[in-house]
Design an enzyme around this catalytic site. Structure first.
Site, PDB file in Angstrom:
ATOM      1  N   THR A 205       0.882  -1.165   0.073  1.00  0.00           N
ATOM      2  CA  THR A 205       0.122  -0.019  -0.054  1.00  0.00           C
ATOM      3  C   THR A 205       0.919   1.319  -0.045  1.00  0.00           C
ATOM      4  OG1 THR A 205      -1.552  -1.298   1.020  1.00  0.00           O
ATOM      5  CG2 THR A 205      -1.871   1.134   1.217  1.00  0.00           C
ATOM      6  N   VAL A 206       1.964   1.399   0.897  1.00  0.00           N
ATOM      7  CA  VAL A 206       2.705   2.653   1.187  1.00  0.00           C
ATOM      8  C   VAL A 206       3.505   2.646  -0.102  1.00  0.00           C
ATOM      9  CG1 VAL A 206       3.963   4.055   2.582  1.00  0.00           C
ATOM     10  CG2 VAL A 206       2.353   2.614   3.744  1.00  0.00           C
TER      11      VAL A 206
ATOM     12  N   GLU B 127       9.396   9.985   9.077  1.00  0.00           N
ATOM     13  CA  GLU B 127       8.422  11.090   9.367  1.00  0.00           C
ATOM     14  C   GLU B 127       7.101  10.423   9.233  1.00  0.00           C
ATOM     15  OE1 GLU B 127       8.255  14.598  10.321  1.00  0.00           O
ATOM     16  OE2 GLU B 127       6.058  13.600  10.824  1.00  0.00           O
TER      17      GLU B 127
ATOM     18  N   VAL C 234       4.973   8.145  12.333  1.00  0.00           N
ATOM     19  CA  VAL C 234       3.808   8.335  13.186  1.00  0.00           C
ATOM     20  C   VAL C 234       2.722   9.468  12.692  1.00  0.00           C
ATOM     21  CG1 VAL C 234       3.537   9.661  15.237  1.00  0.00           C
ATOM     22  CG2 VAL C 234       5.551   8.438  14.930  1.00  0.00           C
TER      23      VAL C 234
ATOM     24  N   GLY D 240       0.982   9.113  10.254  1.00  0.00           N
ATOM     25  CA  GLY D 240       0.650   8.945   8.518  1.00  0.00           C
ATOM     26  C   GLY D 240       1.120  10.093   7.884  1.00  0.00           C
TER      27      GLY D 240
ATOM     28  N   ILE E 195       0.835  13.417   8.747  1.00  0.00           N
ATOM     29  CA  ILE E 195       0.718  14.636   9.447  1.00  0.00           C
ATOM     30  C   ILE E 195       2.412  14.945   9.820  1.00  0.00           C
ATOM     31  CG2 ILE E 195       0.229  15.793  11.858  1.00  0.00           C
ATOM     32  CD1 ILE E 195      -1.935  13.582  12.028  1.00  0.00           C
TER      33      ILE E 195
ATOM     34  N   ASP F 261       0.473  -0.953  17.810  1.00  0.00           N
ATOM     35  CA  ASP F 261       0.917   0.178  16.738  1.00  0.00           C
ATOM     36  C   ASP F 261       0.829   1.514  17.398  1.00  0.00           C
ATOM     37  OD1 ASP F 261       0.592   0.934  13.536  1.00  0.00           O
ATOM     38  OD2 ASP F 261      -0.652   2.298  14.574  1.00  0.00           O
TER      39      ASP F 261
ATOM     40  N   LYS G 284       4.515   3.927  18.240  1.00  0.00           N
ATOM     41  CA  LYS G 284       4.247   5.444  17.969  1.00  0.00           C
ATOM     42  C   LYS G 284       4.470   6.337  18.960  1.00  0.00           C
ATOM     43  CE  LYS G 284       1.139   4.802  13.869  1.00  0.00           C
ATOM     44  NZ  LYS G 284      -0.315   4.463  13.437  1.00  0.00           N
TER      45      LYS G 284
ATOM     46  N   GLY H  95      -3.500   5.459   5.343  1.00  0.00           N
ATOM     47  CA  GLY H  95      -3.721   5.496   3.989  1.00  0.00           C
ATOM     48  C   GLY H  95      -2.616   5.789   3.109  1.00  0.00           C
TER      49      GLY H  95
HETATM   50  N1  HSE Z   1      -2.677   0.819  10.856  1.00  0.00           N
HETATM   51  C1  HSE Z   1      -2.301   2.206  11.242  1.00  0.00           C
HETATM   52  C2  HSE Z   1      -3.405   2.870  11.560  1.00  0.00           C
HETATM   53  C3  HSE Z   1      -1.552   2.621   9.970  1.00  0.00           C
HETATM   54  O1  HSE Z   1      -4.651   2.484  11.694  1.00  0.00           O
HETATM   55  O2  HSE Z   1      -3.069   4.041  12.182  1.00  0.00           O
HETATM   56  C4  HSE Z   1      -0.810   3.921   9.981  1.00  0.00           C
HETATM   57  O3  HSE Z   1       0.100   3.768  10.814  1.00  0.00           O
END
Ligand code: HSE
Length: 399
Positions: A11-12, A124, A127, A129, A131, A196, A200, A298
């Site tokens: 995805t990324v 960057e 943490v 996404g 931002i 997750d 972060k 995303g």
């Molecule tokens: N699975 C993570 C979330 C993706 O839902 O925030 C982004 O780190």
């Protein structure tokens, strides 16, 4: 010219390739040099993309190419990604990543290796996404003593809680939607059980406070025990339920970091952060409270942060590392038992201790109440024992 390789076309990784391709002229202008996507490393063949001819399957091609400058690691996890990152840095390439697990676990070591080689290790996108949060902490807020960081750090759980609060959706239905939108981790337990967000808050606090905080030093609780009853009792108390990552610095420099669902009063802007959006409040002695808000997960929001780091790595080529922190240890942290807060308590039975604000209906199976005073967890346990209440579920209030 700066040559870039992407490791992992998920995805990324595919989002990063797309953005580098689509905005190439603009990105190259910002970097003051041509940015060229030279290789994409993946185990599988991905035919029919605009990147035909760039796919490779052997990492040593990247490692041994003297003209390859920046490696984008979007494999995820802390096994293959760890090995390739070390090898890329050792070969004198800057590495850019969105991999929070790897940074939270091995960030200090990888930053040291980058420093020794005079290259960059930038993350960057790990943490919040899209931002911008790590660069602001590292540069724009560098003049402050930071005393606290608190935020909604996981888009999937915030999406689930929002759907439960707004529409009474079930946990399972909301999780399936988050998965379909590409927000959730491969193993959604990493989202819903808190790891997750834990990773972060480790990265945020390591950077803000200067010593590595490791995931095993961060008590972590997710959202799997939250019921629709909790969500509606929280509303009666003028609060929303949010999964927060929090790190608080004590006067002696020790840090208490943890992840847990909280009741957030509606006056706090964090309460109105909905869906996949993340928000992080940083408290500094000069600036006071400052809040960062945006899409926390995303494909393209995350790619946006990765590509910005690629530009930074290109601009700072051969000028040494931008980010750094020192090794942590047992003396870096203190226990959540020392933190006082008001408490939300759900217990079996009908009796609430005197002075508590009862939130459940008289006929309800569970008694739900808020303590009037802030207190530590050991003090709460003593109070509940004295009142003969056995708690089934507890949350702190973010006052
Ligand atoms: N699975 C993570 C979330 C993706 O839902 O925030 C982004 O780190």
């Amino acid at each position: 010219m700066i040559n870039v390789a992407i490791l992992g076309f998920g995805t990324v990784g595919s989002g990063v390739a797309e953005v580098i391709e689509k905005n190439n002229a603009h990105i190259s202008e910002k970097a003051a040099t041509q940015i060229n996507l030279k290789y994409i490393l993946d185990v599988k063949e991905v035919p029919g993309t605009p990147f035909d001819g760039k796919f490779i399957h052997d990492f040593s091609i990247i490692e041994s190419d003297p003209e390859l400058n920046v490696v984008v690691e979007t494999i995820g996890g802390a096994k293959v990604a760890y090995e390739y990152t070390k090898r890329a840095l050792a070969a004198g390439k800057s590495v850019v990543t969105s991999n929070k697990e790897l940074v939270a676990t091995h960030g200090c070591e990888l930053l040291r290796l980058a420093r020794e080689k005079g290259v960059n290790y930038l993350f960057e996108a790990s943490v919040g996404g899209g931002i911008p949060i790590l660069h602001p902490i590292n540069s724009c807020l560098a003049g402050n003593q930071i005393s606290e960081i608190v935020g909604i750090l996981n888009g999937t759980t915030n999406y689930i809680l929002t759907r439960m609060i707004r529409e009474g959706a079930t946990f399972e239905a909301a999780l399936s939607e988050a998965q379909a939108n590409g927000y959730a981790e491969r193993n959604p337990a990493a989202d819903v059980e808190g790891p997750d967000a834990c990773r972060k808050i480790c990265i945020l606090s390591s950077l803000a406070f200067g010593r590595h905080i490791y995931p095993e030093q961060v008590p972590t609780e997710g959202i799997t025990r939250i019921t629709l009853e909790d969500v509606s009792c929280a509303a009666k108390a003028g609060c929303k339920v949010k999964l927060l990552g929090r790190a608080i610095a004590r006067a002696d420099g020790k840090i208490c970091a943890y992840v847990a669902p909280h009741l957030v009063p509606v006056e706090n802007p964090l309460s109105s952060v909905e869906g996949v959006f993340n928000a992080i409040t940083v408290v500094g002695d000069a600036i006071g409270d400052v809040m960062f808000y945006g899409q926390g997960a995303g494909k393209l929001p995350t790619a946006s942060a990765v590509v910005a780091d690629v530009i930074d790595a290109a601009k700072n080529w051969n000028q040494g590392t931008i980010m750094s922190w020192d090794e942590g240890g047992a003396d870096t942290v203190y226990s959540t038992d020392e933190l006082s807060s008001r408490w939300y308590v759900r217990a079996v039975g009908t009796v609430a201790p005197s002075g508590a604000q009862k939130l459940s209906a008289p006929e309800a199976e569970n008694v739900v109440f808020l303590t009037e005073d802030a207190m530590t967890r050991p003090a709460l346990d003593a109070l509940l024992q004295q009142a003969g209440v056995t708690p089934a579920f507890l949350m702190r209030v973010l006052d």
